[in-house]
Design an enzyme around this catalytic site. Sequence first.
Site, PDB file in Angstrom:
ATOM      1  N   CYS A  74      10.404-101.583  83.908  1.00 40.55           N
ATOM      2  CA  CYS A  74      11.772-102.085  83.995  1.00 40.55           C
ATOM      3  C   CYS A  74      12.584-101.422  82.889  1.00 40.55           C
ATOM      4  O   CYS A  74      12.264-101.567  81.709  1.00 40.55           O
ATOM      5  CB  CYS A  74      11.783-103.607  83.820  1.00 40.55           C
ATOM      6  SG  CYS A  74      13.432-104.323  83.740  1.00 40.55           S
ATOM      7  N   CYS A 184      16.801 -97.397  86.952  1.00 39.81           N
ATOM      8  CA  CYS A 184      16.185 -98.695  87.228  1.00 39.81           C
ATOM      9  C   CYS A 184      15.108 -98.479  88.269  1.00 39.81           C
ATOM     10  O   CYS A 184      15.325 -97.753  89.252  1.00 39.81           O
ATOM     11  CB  CYS A 184      17.240 -99.693  87.729  1.00 39.81           C
ATOM     12  SG  CYS A 184      16.566-101.277  88.287  1.00 39.81           S
TER      13      CYS A 184
END
Length: 271
Positions: A74, A184
């Site tokens: 992440c 992302c």
Amino acid sequence: MQRQKPIGIFDSGVGGLSIVSAIKRMIPDENLIYFADTEFSPYGNKSKEIINQRSEDIINFLINQGCKMVVMACNTATVNSISRLRSKFSIPIVGVEPAIKPAALNSKTGTIGILATQQTLESESFHLLKSKYSQQVNIETKTCPKFVSLVENLNHNNEQAVKITEQYIHPLLSKGCDQIVLGCTHFSFLNVVIKSVVGDKANIIDTAIPVAMEVKRRLQSHNMDKSESVIGTVEFWTSGDSTKVIKSISKLWEQDIKVFEAKNLTPVSTN
């Protein structure tokens, strides 16, 4: 027995499966545990303090499952928390950050674009990374608040996804970006749609493969790589309702799987 232990991988939701898939392809013998923090998703609009605490709680959970290494799949969690977590835990921790360096090196126009969450773009870590290359190239950024929910709800490959992608991509293309970085892990699942919008106007840079390479390198440097040539297992966990997330994970993983629920994870107040 250390070598036989699993690698823990976590993300705010299902986006980190792109990293899991790359690791599985590169080092298939390793056992993997994936934790989808769907109860707390998304991370992109949370404070740094909350992300720090949540990431620490998840790493503790993964260590309790016997993990020998943790991958923070992440970008938001990595840029906000990885330095603090590395100082706190003794096991190796691998993170994910926007691939500005290869974008800068490959740019012909001198302008690159970064697609990311608000928290990633506002983080001190990202600003330091950006400043390192800002004299070499012009770096344009774009927050993409709708991308995560598109992937979580399996709407990442339809007409709605195309329209939203156009809204995010066209401003970058109009500024001359010839390299577009997916900042992302969720965004990897929009790769096909993003490429259809971008066409031949820019190159798309995903970080899944470099992260998998770093995991392999770190395992070998710490003498932690699995010693037997047996195909490893992949175990899936969630902080939310497994019946709600199993469809998304099975669809993105492209096979039916079982998802375990982590009921003993310390809750974090959002106040």
